[in-house]
Design an enzyme around this catalytic site. Structure first.
Site, short mmCIF file in Angstrom:
data_model
loop_
_atom_site.label_atom_id
_atom_site.label_comp_id
_atom_site.label_asym_id
_atom_site.label_seq_id
_atom_site.Cartn_x
_atom_site.Cartn_y
_atom_site.Cartn_z
N GLU A 98 -52.34 24.69 10.17
CA GLU A 98 -50.86 24.97 11.15
C GLU A 98 -50.75 23.96 11.62
O GLU A 98 -49.43 23.38 11.85
CB GLU A 98 -51.24 25.82 12.42
CG GLU A 98 -50.16 26.39 13.31
CD GLU A 98 -50.51 27.57 14.14
OE1 GLU A 98 -51.34 28.26 13.90
OE2 GLU A 98 -49.43 28.11 14.67
N ASP A 116 -51.91 29.76 0.30
CA ASP A 116 -51.40 28.71 -0.34
C ASP A 116 -50.06 28.92 -0.66
O ASP A 116 -49.52 29.94 -1.32
CB ASP A 116 -52.57 28.58 -1.56
CG ASP A 116 -53.88 28.15 -1.41
OD1 ASP A 116 -54.01 27.45 -0.49
OD2 ASP A 116 -54.73 28.78 -1.87
C1 LIG Z 1 -53.76 27.02 2.80
S1 LIG Z 1 -55.45 27.36 3.06
C2 LIG Z 1 -55.35 28.19 4.75
C3 LIG Z 1 -56.74 28.19 5.23
C4 LIG Z 1 -56.96 29.05 6.76
N1 LIG Z 1 -56.19 30.40 6.62
C5 LIG Z 1 -56.31 28.06 7.73
O1 LIG Z 1 -55.11 28.60 8.18
O2 LIG Z 1 -56.79 27.05 7.85
C6 LIG Z 1 -55.66 29.03 2.08
C7 LIG Z 1 -56.89 29.58 1.53
O3 LIG Z 1 -56.99 30.57 0.99
C8 LIG Z 1 -57.89 30.76 -0.03
N2 LIG Z 1 -57.66 31.69 -0.95
C9 LIG Z 1 -56.72 31.76 -1.80
N3 LIG Z 1 -56.70 32.78 -2.72
C10 LIG Z 1 -57.61 33.55 -2.23
C11 LIG Z 1 -58.13 34.81 -2.68
N4 LIG Z 1 -57.39 35.55 -3.54
N5 LIG Z 1 -59.15 35.41 -1.91
C12 LIG Z 1 -59.76 34.43 -0.75
N6 LIG Z 1 -59.17 33.29 -0.47
C13 LIG Z 1 -58.12 33.02 -1.12
C14 LIG Z 1 -58.01 29.37 -0.59
O4 LIG Z 1 -59.18 28.93 -0.81
C15 LIG Z 1 -57.64 28.52 1.01
O5 LIG Z 1 -58.98 27.97 1.49
#
Ligand SMILES: C[S@@+](CC[C@H](N)C(=O)[O-])C[C@H]1O[C@@H](n2cnc3c(N)ncnc32)[C@H](O)[C@@H]1O
Length: 291
Positions: free
Chosen positions: A270, A170
């Site tokens: 992406e 994020d």
């Molecule tokens: C922008 S999304 C990207 C998802 C995936 N990596 C992709 O490329 O499609 C970032 C993800 O990180 C998760 N996330 C954020 N902080 C986290 C944490 N501390 N532990 C686990 N997941 C987390 C969010 O819920 C979100 O689904």
């Protein structure tokens, strides 16, 4: 198994947990942690609820504390013995932080049955969708944990993980929220401890300002070697939300990054970045001996 709806508690996005002590009244949260996520209530549709009901027992690890911050339950630690008893073997373990819908981690698990995978995700629909993808294929080498990844790495035994992946974290674009970005020195230190000798942390982002942030956190951190092979020019100052264009006029410098990791499938995040004309930044940091 924890019911996903029972964990949801509205969280004020602007709440700055680091400054809670400065208030004269009691802080909104008793524990002063800056979280990289906001827990939003999200109902599962019928398909995802069915996936949860069908597959949670098989794939979802029962290691969360059951609170809204998704802490790891007290006393738990991710050890070789736990890996052996959960996956049924001692194959190398790859942990992906923030797996979103699970497309990437599930594709990797399907392509590499000789490797164990652990998906870490906090968002209910993402967890449910990952359960659905893994369950439909009947994979046996993947597990999912709905915990704050930063907390899990605090209780991971040394040398237990082969690789850690963080793809498209994020972005937290507002400057006051940059501290919520998950790539931080404390997490890096805990991942360093958790990785096997020469293990790597792979990171990718489509946000230029997050690329600069990653270099600032990681490039000179004790115990990490940037093993990228390409040179990328980046602005040397940060921009806040809506100001990405300003970066073009700022002084730039060269940084080392990696070719696109070919073990990653193209996820929606992406693709969205590419469709918007953004450059994808890939990083490979290797855990080396502490100086
Ligand atoms: C922008 S999304 C990207 C998802 C995936 N990596 C992709 O490329 O499609 C970032 C993800 O990180 C998760 N996330 C954020 N902080 C986290 C944490 N501390 N532990 C686990 N997941 C987390 C969010 O819920 C979100 O689904």
């Amino acid at each position: 198994m924890t019911d996903p709806q029972s964990l949801i508690e509205p969280v004020n996005e602007d709440f700055d947990a680091t400054h809670a002590n400065e208030e004269h009244t009691a802080p909104a949260h008793p524990i002063h942690k800056v979280l990289s996520f906001v827990r939003r209530s999200a109902r599962l549709d019928t398909r995802l609820q069915r996936a949860w009901d069908n597959y949670a027992d098989t794939y979802l690890l029962d290691i969360d504390a059951g609170n809204a911050r998704l802490d790891v339950r007290e006393g738990f630690s991710l050890t070789e013995a736990y890996i052996q008893s959960t996956w049924g073997n001692s194959n190398p373990l790859i942990v992906e932080i923030g797996t979103g819908q699970g497309e990437n981690v599930v594709a990797a698990a399907a392509a590499h049955p000789e490797t164990n995978f652990l998906a870490l995700e906090v968002y209910d629909p993402g967890v449910a969708h990952t359960l659905l993808l893994a369950g439909k294929q009947g994979l046996t080498n993947i597990r999912i944990a709905q915990v704050n990844a930063a907390e899990l790495f605090k209780v991971t035994a040394p040398g237990t993980i082969a690789e850690v992946w963080t793809f498209f974290p994020d972005p937290w674009p507002k400057k006051k929220h940059h501290k919520r970005r998950i790539v931080q020195p404390e997490l890096a230190s805990n991942i360093h401890n958790a990785l096997a000798h020469n293990g790597v942390w792979r990171i990718a982002t489509d946000i230029e300002d997050y690329a600069l942030h990653t270099h600032e956190v990681m490039d000179h951190l004790n115990g990490w070697k940037n093993i990228g092979t390409i040179t990328v020019s980046l602005p040397l100052e940060h921009v806040g939300k809506g100001n990405a264009d300003m970066a073009a006029d700022m002084p730039h410098a060269d940084f080392t990054e990696s070719e696109r990791f070919d073990g990653r499938v193209l996820t929606n995040f992406e693709k969205k970045g590419l469709d918007a004309g953004r450059v994808i930044h890939d990083f490979t940091y290797q855990a080396v001996a502490l100086r």
